[in-house]
Scaffold this motif. Structure first.
Motif, PDB file in Angstrom:
ATOM      1  N   VAL A 395      21.068 -28.962 -75.985  1.00 26.59           N
ATOM      2  CA  VAL A 395      21.485 -28.154 -77.140  1.00 26.59           C
ATOM      3  C   VAL A 395      20.867 -26.771 -76.966  1.00 26.59           C
ATOM      4  CG1 VAL A 395      21.429 -27.940 -79.617  1.00 26.59           C
ATOM      5  CG2 VAL A 395      21.558 -30.190 -78.572  1.00 26.59           C
ATOM      6  N   ASP A 396      21.715 -25.842 -76.896  1.00 25.08           N
ATOM      7  CA  ASP A 396      21.192 -24.470 -76.806  1.00 25.08           C
ATOM      8  C   ASP A 396      22.098 -23.571 -77.616  1.00 25.08           C
ATOM      9  OD1 ASP A 396      23.428 -24.305 -75.235  1.00 25.08           O
ATOM     10  OD2 ASP A 396      22.294 -24.550 -73.379  1.00 25.08           O
ATOM     11  N   THR A 397      21.826 -22.376 -77.529  1.00 28.13           N
ATOM     12  CA  THR A 397      22.521 -21.438 -78.412  1.00 28.13           C
ATOM     13  C   THR A 397      23.766 -20.881 -77.773  1.00 28.13           C
ATOM     14  OG1 THR A 397      21.080 -19.711 -77.563  1.00 28.13           O
ATOM     15  CG2 THR A 397      20.426 -20.806 -79.608  1.00 28.13           C
ATOM     16  N   ILE A 398      24.068 -21.390 -76.585  1.00 31.81           N
ATOM     17  CA  ILE A 398      25.285 -20.859 -75.957  1.00 31.81           C
ATOM     18  C   ILE A 398      26.486 -21.283 -76.784  1.00 31.81           C
ATOM     19  CG2 ILE A 398      26.720 -20.925 -73.896  1.00 31.81           C
ATOM     20  CD1 ILE A 398      24.204 -21.555 -72.316  1.00 31.81           C
ATOM     21  N   GLY A 399      27.262 -20.365 -77.121  1.00 34.44           N
ATOM     22  CA  GLY A 399      28.478 -20.693 -77.867  1.00 34.44           C
ATOM     23  C   GLY A 399      29.675 -20.502 -76.979  1.00 34.44           C
ATOM     24  N   LEU A 400      30.804 -20.471 -77.605  1.00 36.84           N
ATOM     25  CA  LEU A 400      32.042 -20.223 -76.867  1.00 36.84           C
ATOM     26  C   LEU A 400      32.036 -18.785 -76.382  1.00 36.84           C
ATOM     27  CD1 LEU A 400      34.843 -21.465 -76.168  1.00 36.84           C
ATOM     28  CD2 LEU A 400      35.663 -20.374 -78.255  1.00 36.84           C
ATOM     29  N   ASP A 401      32.263 -18.641 -75.118  1.00 39.62           N
ATOM     30  CA  ASP A 401      32.287 -17.287 -74.555  1.00 39.62           C
ATOM     31  C   ASP A 401      33.648 -16.684 -74.828  1.00 39.62           C
ATOM     32  OD1 ASP A 401      32.018 -14.991 -73.229  1.00 39.62           O
ATOM     33  OD2 ASP A 401      31.646 -15.876 -71.246  1.00 39.62           O
ATOM     34  N   ARG A 402      33.716 -16.028 -75.951  1.00 39.89           N
ATOM     35  CA  ARG A 402      35.034 -15.545 -76.394  1.00 39.89           C
ATOM     36  C   ARG A 402      35.502 -14.326 -75.617  1.00 39.89           C
ATOM     37  NH1 ARG A 402      35.421 -16.689 -82.809  1.00 39.89           N
ATOM     38  NH2 ARG A 402      33.690 -18.138 -82.955  1.00 39.89           N
ATOM     39  N   ASP A 403      34.550 -13.720 -74.931  1.00 46.22           N
ATOM     40  CA  ASP A 403      34.908 -12.471 -74.266  1.00 46.22           C
ATOM     41  C   ASP A 403      35.344 -12.703 -72.828  1.00 46.22           C
ATOM     42  OD1 ASP A 403      34.238 -11.170 -76.549  1.00 46.22           O
ATOM     43  OD2 ASP A 403      32.118 -11.007 -75.977  1.00 46.22           O
ATOM     44  N   ALA A 404      35.232 -13.993 -72.387  1.00 46.12           N
ATOM     45  CA  ALA A 404      35.595 -14.249 -71.002  1.00 46.12           C
ATOM     46  C   ALA A 404      37.066 -13.944 -70.785  1.00 46.12           C
ATOM     47  CB  ALA A 404      35.296 -15.708 -70.648  1.00 46.12           C
ATOM     48  N   GLU A 405      37.340 -13.540 -69.571  1.00 51.33           N
ATOM     49  CA  GLU A 405      38.713 -13.208 -69.227  1.00 51.33           C
ATOM     50  C   GLU A 405      39.251 -14.291 -68.296  1.00 51.33           C
ATOM     51  OE1 GLU A 405      40.802 -10.965 -70.200  1.00 51.33           O
ATOM     52  OE2 GLU A 405      39.351 -10.160 -71.641  1.00 51.33           O
ATOM     53  N   PRO A 406      40.442 -14.679 -68.403  1.00 48.14           N
ATOM     54  CA  PRO A 406      41.416 -14.203 -69.404  1.00 48.14           C
ATOM     55  C   PRO A 406      41.354 -15.009 -70.697  1.00 48.14           C
ATOM     56  CG  PRO A 406      42.493 -15.608 -67.810  1.00 48.14           C
ATOM     57  CD  PRO A 406      41.049 -15.583 -67.436  1.00 48.14           C
ATOM     58  N   PHE A 407      40.657 -16.119 -70.713  1.00 47.83           N
ATOM     59  CA  PHE A 407      40.622 -16.931 -71.923  1.00 47.83           C
ATOM     60  C   PHE A 407      39.170 -17.223 -72.290  1.00 47.83           C
ATOM     61  CE2 PHE A 407      44.497 -18.285 -69.613  1.00 47.83           C
ATOM     62  CZ  PHE A 407      45.428 -17.761 -70.488  1.00 47.83           C
ATOM     63  N   PRO A 408      38.920 -17.606 -73.517  1.00 42.55           N
ATOM     64  CA  PRO A 408      37.570 -18.025 -73.901  1.00 42.55           C
ATOM     65  C   PRO A 408      37.101 -19.151 -72.991  1.00 42.55           C
ATOM     66  CG  PRO A 408      38.938 -17.833 -75.839  1.00 42.55           C
ATOM     67  CD  PRO A 408      39.837 -17.635 -74.673  1.00 42.55           C
ATOM     68  N   GLN A 409      35.839 -19.117 -72.669  1.00 37.97           N
ATOM     69  CA  GLN A 409      35.350 -20.060 -71.661  1.00 37.97           C
ATOM     70  C   GLN A 409      34.479 -21.131 -72.308  1.00 37.97           C
ATOM     71  OE1 GLN A 409      33.453 -18.246 -68.309  1.00 37.97           O
ATOM     72  NE2 GLN A 409      32.637 -20.197 -67.594  1.00 37.97           N
ATOM     73  N   ILE A 410      34.740 -22.347 -71.952  1.00 41.89           N
ATOM     74  CA  ILE A 410      33.959 -23.476 -72.449  1.00 41.89           C
ATOM     75  C   ILE A 410      32.949 -23.833 -71.371  1.00 41.89           C
ATOM     76  CG2 ILE A 410      34.043 -25.913 -73.133  1.00 41.89           C
ATOM     77  CD1 ILE A 410      36.852 -25.405 -74.163  1.00 41.89           C
ATOM     78  N   PRO A 411      31.662 -23.922 -71.694  1.00 44.44           N
ATOM     79  CA  PRO A 411      30.663 -24.252 -70.673  1.00 44.44           C
ATOM     80  C   PRO A 411      30.845 -25.680 -70.169  1.00 44.44           C
ATOM     81  CG  PRO A 411      29.650 -24.214 -72.829  1.00 44.44           C
ATOM     82  CD  PRO A 411      31.032 -23.682 -73.006  1.00 44.44           C
ATOM     83  N   THR A 412      30.296 -25.895 -69.004  1.00 41.88           N
ATOM     84  CA  THR A 412      30.515 -27.196 -68.360  1.00 41.88           C
ATOM     85  C   THR A 412      29.178 -27.876 -68.101  1.00 41.88           C
ATOM     86  OG1 THR A 412      30.415 -26.258 -66.167  1.00 41.88           O
ATOM     87  CG2 THR A 412      32.558 -26.343 -67.199  1.00 41.88           C
ATOM     88  N   THR A 413      29.274 -29.130 -67.762  1.00 47.42           N
ATOM     89  CA  THR A 413      28.087 -29.894 -67.385  1.00 47.42           C
ATOM     90  C   THR A 413      28.416 -30.707 -66.133  1.00 47.42           C
ATOM     91  OG1 THR A 413      26.421 -31.447 -68.150  1.00 47.42           O
ATOM     92  CG2 THR A 413      28.679 -31.867 -68.814  1.00 47.42           C
TER      93      THR A 413
END
Lengths: 805, 205
Positions: A395-413
Motif C-alpha cells: 500500500v503506497d500513495t501511488i495513484g492512477l497515473d492520469r498523465d501517462a500517455e496515451p492513456f492513464p497507467q495502472i501500476p503493475t506487480t
C-alpha cells in the motif's frame, strides 16, 4: 304464262334473298363477337427474364398470385446475348393494373431442404411462376427481372428485413430465426461481400416480432452441436433436435434501450451464445475506458482480446500489445510489455451517464489501496495469459497515473504465471532419462532364461515324477495296514491303559503280602481239610464206636444219677437258667456257623477265583492285542506268583491234615473224660427238663456242621481251583501265541517304518527336489503372469494380434 | 332427254304423283306442286356459307382436351391426326383425317360445284352430277363420326385427376358445320341439274 313464271323465277331471288342467309350472317356475327371479346379480354403481355427457367413451358406454365393462376406463359425466348431466358406472360386483364414496378417474380420448383419440402405440387403439374405485388395499382410495367428464389417477405407478410454478416460463414438459406424456440424470422441466401471478407445474408424478422430486436440485440448460430471443454468441465450443447438437423439462428436483446430496428440494419452472427454475450459485454453500449499497463516482464502469451479480470469478473479486454524500451524512463534498456486495456465500467455497476469520471476515480482509489495489474495464467494448456487486477500487499500513495500517455497507467506487480510447459518438459525429460531400454533388455533376457528353463527336459519331467511320487505315497496311505494303523494304535493305547490299570491294581494286590499269605494259607487249609475228610469221617465213626462201646448202663446209671442230681440241680433255681444259657450258647454257635462270613467264604473264594479267571482272560486278550514284551514279562512274573501261590496248595492241604491229625491226636480219653465230666456235669443238667432239649440242640449243631461240610464240598472249591489252573494254562498258551505273533507285527511295523522313512527321506533329501520344485513353481507363476499380461494386451488392443505389434 | 317439265308434267315431291304442269296443288296429298324450286340455289349457298364459317373454328380450336396427371393437352383435328400418325397408327390417322377433313371439305367442294354448275346452266355430265349429289347425300352424315367419338370419349374417360377427356370448343362448331352442309345439300333441288339454260330460258314449264 310460262314467261310470267320464268320472270317470277328469275326475279324473286334478286328481290328478296332467302331467310336462310341469316344463318351464316349470324355465324359470322358470333365469330366476330367471340374474336373481339377474346381480344378485348386479353391482358397485357409482359416479359420476365430469368437466368434459369428450367421446367417452364410456353402455353402451359402459369403465373400465379397467391396460388391462383393469373396469367400464362405464352412464349419462351432468349435475350439478345443469350444470357437470359425471357418469358412472355399474358396477364389476366383484371390483375394487370396491380402489376407495377414493385412486382417480383420467381419460379416455384419442388425443393427439399432441411426445412421441409416445398413446391411439392409442381412435381406433377410442372413448375409455375409466382408473382408478388401489393394491392395498390401503380404505373404499369411490362419488363421485369425475375428473382432466383422466393423473396423472404411476400406481399402479405410484414416484417423487417436486415442483414446478417459473419466473417466465417452463415447458415444456408431459409434457416429459421428462432426466438425462444418460436420461429420469428428466416434467413436468406448467403452472399460474399465484394472484398471477400464477410459473408452476408438477407434475413427478415416477421412482424410483430421485429419489436424484439434493437441495436442491443446479438444474433448467434444454434446450428449443430457445440462442445466446450473449459475450466468448469465439458459441456455439450445443442438447442434442439430440430435445430441440430435443420440449423437455426437465435438472438437475444441483451440490454434494454438501444436504437430501434429498421430495414437494412446490419448485425453480426456469432458462432455461439458465449461469444455473442462476451462481445456484447466488451463492445456493449459504451466502448469503455482505455488504460495503459506496463509490465516489467515481457512474457509471451498475452494477446489482443485477452481478458482483464477484477476479482474474477471480466471487466475488459486487452486492446493492443506493444513492447516498450525507454532507458530514460525505466532506468535500463530492457524491453517491457505495454498493453492497452479497455475496461467497461458498466460491468461493475457504474451507470452509463457518469461512468467515465466516476470509474476513473474508483480505479484511482483502488490503486491507492493496493490494486495492481499483473499477468496471470489464463489457460494451463495453451499458456495464454490474462491480466488480473488484484489487491496487492504494498500500500503506497501511488495513484492512477492520469498523465501517462496515451492513456492513464495502472501500476503493475509481479506476475502470477505458472509455466506449465517447462514443468511438463522437465517431467518428460526425466521420463526420457529413465533407463527404459536397460530394463526392457533385462526383462527380455529374464523371460528368455525363464522360457529356456521351463522348456528344459528336467523341468518337463518333473511333474510326471512328482505325480508318480504322490501316487506312491497315496498307495501306501491307502493300504489296509496303514488305514488300520490308527485304529490299532488307538485300541493298543486303550488296551495299554486298561492293562496298566489292571496290572497296577493286580500288583498292588499282589504286593499286599498279607492277602497273598492269607489266601495261600486259606487254600492250604481247605486243601488239607478236603484231603482229610475221609479220615475225619472215620475218626468220627471211631469216636461214635467208642462212644457206643462205652458202658451205657453205667453211663445211664450215671446218667440217671446225673439226671437225678441234675434234677436236684435243676431243682435249684440257679440251675433253672442254665439250659436257657446253654441253649443260647448253642444257638449262638449255630448262628456263628450259619453266619454269612463262614457261609459266604466258599462263595467269596469262588468269586475271587472267578475274578482271577476274568483278569487272566483280560490280560490274555490284552496281550493278544498289545503283544508288548514288557507286559508279557510282567504277566509272566504275575503268573509266576500265581504258580507260587498254587504251589502253596499242597502245603495248605498238609496243614489241614495236620489240623485234623491234631484233632485225631487229641486224647480221646481226655475227650471222653471231658465228655464224661461233661456228661457228669451235664447229667445234672439233663436231670433238668431243660437239659433234655440239649441232644436235640446238639443234633442240630451236628446237622449244621454236616451241612457246613457239605456246603464246603458243594462249594466247588476244587473245581474252581481246577478252573483257575486251566485258565492260567490258557493264559500261558495265549501269551505264547501272542509272543509268536509279535515278530510278524514288528516286522510289519518295521516295513512300514522303513517305507515311511524312505518316503520322508525322499522329501527331505538335501532339498534338491524341493529347490527344483520351488524354481519350477516360480517359473510357472512367471509364465502365468506373462500369459495374463499378454491376454490383457490382446484385450486392450485386439488388432495387435493381427498386426503383430 | 326430255324432262318432265318439258313434257308438261309436274311431280308431287311428297307422294310422287304426276300431275299436269298447270296444277298447283297435289290432288292426292294436298302438297304444293312446283316444277322447279327456283330459290333452291339461294338456300344452298346460304347454308353452305354458314357451314363453311363454322368449319373454320372447328379446325382452329381444339377438338379434344385431354387431362392426365401430369399434362393437359388440347389437340385440334388435324394436329390430333398428325399426332396419331406420329405414333405409327397411320390407319387410324387416315380414318380421322378422312372423316373430319376430307369428307367435309369434299362436301363443300361438291356442293359448290353442283350449285355453280346449275347456276351456269351447264348441261355436261348431267347424270354424273346427279350421282355426285347422291354420294354427297349418303356420305354427309358420316362426318359426324368425329363428334360422336368425342362425345363418347368425354363421357367415358372421366377418371378425375388421373385422366379426363373433355370436348373442346371445336366440337360444337364442327357439328354445326356438318349440320349446315347437310342442310345445304338438302336444300339443293336436283331437278335443276337437268335444266339446260336454253330450256330454262326458253322452255315452257
Amino acid at each position: 304464262m310460262a314467261d310470267i313464271d320464268e320472270l317470277q323465277v328469275e326475279s324473286t331471288p334478286r328481290r328478296r334473298p332467302s331467310m336462310v342467309w341469316l344463318v351464316p350472317l349470324l355465324a359470322i356475327a358470333i365469330a366476330l363477337g367471340v374474336a373481339w371479346r377474346n381480344y378485348a379480354d386479353q391482358g397485357p403481355l409482359m416479359s420476365v427474364s430469368f437466368t434459369d427457367a428450367s421446367g417452364v413451358r410456353a402455353g402451359e406454365t402459369e403465373l400465379r398470385y397467391r396460388d391462383i393462376a393469373v396469367g400464362l406463359v405464352e412464349s419462351v425466348s432468349f435475350s439478345d446475348a443469350l444470357d437470359k431466358v425471357i418469358l412472355s406472360i399474358r396477364l389476366d386483364q383484371d390483375i394487370a393494373p396491380f402489376v407495377d414496378e414493385e412486382s417480383v417474380f420467381w419460379i416455384v420448383q419442388p425443393e427439399v431442404t432441411t426445412q421441409g419440402v416445398s413446391g411439392l405440387e409442381t412435381v406433377l403439374s410442372g413448375v409455375y411462376l409466382e408473382g408478388d405485388w401489393d394491392g395498390e395499382a401503380g404505373a404499369p410495367q411490362t419488363s421485369f427481372e425475375g428473382l432466383p428464389g422466393a423473396p423472404l417477405l411476400s406481399g402479405n407478410e410484414d416484417g423487417t428485413a436486415f442483414v446478417l454478416q459473419s466473417p466465417t460463414g452463415l447458415p444456408p438459406a431459409s434457416t429459421p430465426i428462432l426466438y425462444r424456440g418460436v420461429e420469428v424470422g428466416v434467413m436468406g441466401r448467403s452472399d460474399i461481400t465484394a472484398d471477400g471478407s464477410l459473408v452476408r445474408a438477407q434475413a427478415v424478422i416477421f412482424a410483430p416480432y421485429d419489436g424484439l430486436v434493437s441495436s442491443s440485440t446479438r444474433f448467434w448460430d444454434i446450428s449443430g452441436v457445440s462442445f466446450n471443454l473449459g475450466a468448469s468441465g465439458a459441456s455439450l450443447d445443442f438447442s434442439s433436435l430440430a435445430s441440430l438437423i435443420a440449423g437455426g439462428v437465435t438472438f437475444e436483446t441483451l440490454a434494454s434501450g438501444g436504437q430501434s430496428f429498421d430495414d437494412g440494419d446490419v448485425f453480426e452472427l456469432f458462432p455461439n451464445e458465449e461469444t455473442a454475450r462476451q462481445q456484447f459485454i466488451i463492445m456493449g453500449e459504451s466502448g469503455g475506458i482505455e488504460f495503459q499497463v506496463i509490465f516489467n516482464q515481457n512474457l509471451p502469451g498475452l494477446s489482443v482480446g485477452s481478458a482483464v479480470n477484477l476479482g474474477g469478473v471480466r471487466i475488459g479486454e486487452v486492446v493492443t500489445i506493444a513492447g516498450i524500451a525507454d532507458e530514460e524512463r525505466f532506468g535500463d534498456g530492457r524491453v517491457r510489455l505495454a498493453a492497452t486495456i479497455r475496461l467497461v465500467p458498466s460491468r461493475i455497476g457504474f451507470a452509463a451517464e457518469d461512468e467515465d469520471v466516476e470509474f476513473i476515480e474508483f480505479i484511482d482509489r483502488q490503486i491507492q489501496d493496493g490494486l495492481r495489474a499483473r499477468l496471470t495464467t489464463a489457460s494451463l494448456l495453451t499458456g495464454g495469459l490474462s491480466i488480473e487486477l488484484v489487491q496487492s500487499k504494498q500500500v503506497d500513495t501511488i495513484g492512477l497515473d492520469r498523465d501517462a500517455e496515451p492513456f492513464p497507467q495502472i501500476p503493475t506487480t509481479a506476475p502470477n504465471v505458472t509455466d506449465v510447459g517447462a514443468s511438463a518438459q522437465g517431467l518428460l525429460q526425466r521420463v526420457e532419462a529413465l533407463p527404459v531400454e536397460d530394463v526392457l533388455t533385462g526383462v527380455i533376457e529374464f523371460l528368455d532364461a525363464a522360457t529356456r528353463l521351463v522348456e528344459g527336459e528336467d523341468i518337463q519331467a518333473l511333474p510326471a515324477d512328482l505325480r508318480a511320487t504322490i501316487e506312491g505315497i497315496r498307495a501306501v496311505a491307502q493300504s489296509e495296514e496303514v488305514a488300520a494303523l490308527p485304529g490299532e494304535i488307538l485300541s493298543v493305547t486303550e488296551g495299554l491303559t486298561a492293562v496298566t490299570e489292571q496290572v497296577s491294581a493286580l500288583l498292588t494286590d499282589a504286593e499286599d503280602a498279607a492277602l497273598v499269605d492269607t489266601l495261600t494259607s486259606t487254600i492250604d487249609s481247605f486243601g488239607s481239610v478236603a484231603e482229610s475228610l475221609p479220615a475225619l469221617v472215620e475218626q468220627a465213626s471211631g469216636v461214635l464206636s467208642e462212644a457206643e462201646a462205652l458202658a451205657l448202663d453205667e453211663l445211664v446209671a450215671e446218667m440217671t444219677d446225673l439226671v437225678e442230681t441234675a434234677n436236684a440241680l435243676l431243682a435249684r433255681d440257679s440251675l433253672q437258667t442254665l439250659p436257657d444259657e446253654m441253649n443260647a450258647a448253642v444257638v449262638s454257635l449255630r448262628t456263628l456257623i450259619e453266619g454269612e462270613d463262614v457261609a459266604g467264604l466258599p462263595g467269596e473264594v469262588s468269586e475271587l477265583i472267578a475274578d482271577l479267571d476274568a483278569a487272566v482272560g483280560q490280560v490274555n486278550s490284552i496281550l493278544v492285542e498289545v503283544e508288548e514284551a514288557a507286559l508279557v514279562t510282567a504277566l509272566t512274573e504275575t503268573l509266576e506268583n500265581f504258580r507260587v501261590a498254587a504251589d502253596g496248595l499242597p502245603a495248605l492241604t498238609e496243614q489241614a491234615s495236620a489240623v485234623l491229625s491234631e484233632v485225631e491226636e487229641l486224647a480221646l480219653q481226655d475227650l471222653i473224660e471231658r465228655v464224661t465230666t461233661l456228661v457228669d456235669a451235664t447229667t445234672d443238667l439233663v436231670d433238668q427238663d431243660s437239659t433234655r432239649a440239649l441232644p436235640a440242640a446238639l443234633n442240630e449243631s451236628l446237622d449244621e456242621l454236616r451241612a457246613t461240610l457239605a456246603a464246603l464240598q458243594d462249594g466247588g472249591l476244587v473245581e474252581n481251583a481246577n478252573e483257575t489252573l486251566a485258565s492260567a494254562r490258557d493264559a500261558a498258551e495265549a501269551i505264547a501265541d501272542a509272543s509268536e505273533s509279535l515278530p510278524a507285527l514288528s516286522a510289519r511295523l518295521s516295513t512300514l517304518a522303513n517305507d515311511a522313512s524312505a518316503a520322508l527321506a525322499d522329501y527331505g533329501r538335501d532339498g534338491t527336489v524341493g529347490r527344483d520344485l520351488a524354481a519350477a513353481l516360480r517359473q510357472i507363476e512367471a509364465a502365468a503372469v506373462s500369459i495374463d499380461r499378454l491376454a490383457r494386451q490382446i484385450a486392450r488392443d485386439p488388432s495387435s494380434l493381427l498386426t503383430g505389434r | 332427254m326430255t324432262t318432265a317439265r318439258e313434257a308438261g308434267f309436274v311431280t308431287c315431291r311428297i307422294c310422287s304423283r304426276v300431275w299436269d304442269s298447270a296444277e298447283t296443288e297435289c290432288g292426292r296429298c294436298g302438297a304444293a306442286l312446283q316444277s322447279r324450286d327456283t330459290r333452291s340455289l339461294d338456300r344452298v349457298w346460304a347454308w353452305w356459307c354458314a357451314g363453311l364459317i363454322c368449319y373454320i373454328p372447328a379446325n382452329l380450336y381444339p377438338m379434344l382436351v385431354t387431362e392426365t396427371l401430369t399434362s393437359r393437352t388440347s389437340d385440334t383435328i388435324v394436329a390430333g391426326a398428325i399426332e396419331i400418325a406420329k405414333y405409327g397408327d397411320l390407319g387410324i390417322a387416315l380414318i380421322v383425317l378422312t372423316a373430319s377433313v376430307v369428307i367435309p371439305v369434299a362436301k363443300f367442294i361438291a356442293i359448290a360445284y353442283l350449285a355453280l354448275s346449275v347456276g351456269r346452266g351447264s348441261v355436261k355430265t348431267v347424270t354424273g352430277r346427279m350421282r355426285l349429289y347422291e354420294v354427297i347425300e349418303f356420305i354427309g352424315r358420316w362426318s359426324m363420326i368425329d363428334v360422336f367419338v368425342v362425345a363418347i370419349l368425354s363421357a367415358l374417360v372421366q377418371l378425375s385427376v388421373v385422366a379426363s377427356i373433355e370436348p373442346g370448343p371445336a366440337v360444337l362448331t364442327f357439328a354445326l358445320s356438318v349440320i349446315f352442309t347437310m342442310l345445304s345439300a338438302k336444300s339443293f333441288d336436283t331437278r335443276l341439274i337437268w335444266d339446260t339454260p336454253k330450256i330454262r330460258q326458253a322452255g315452257p314449264i
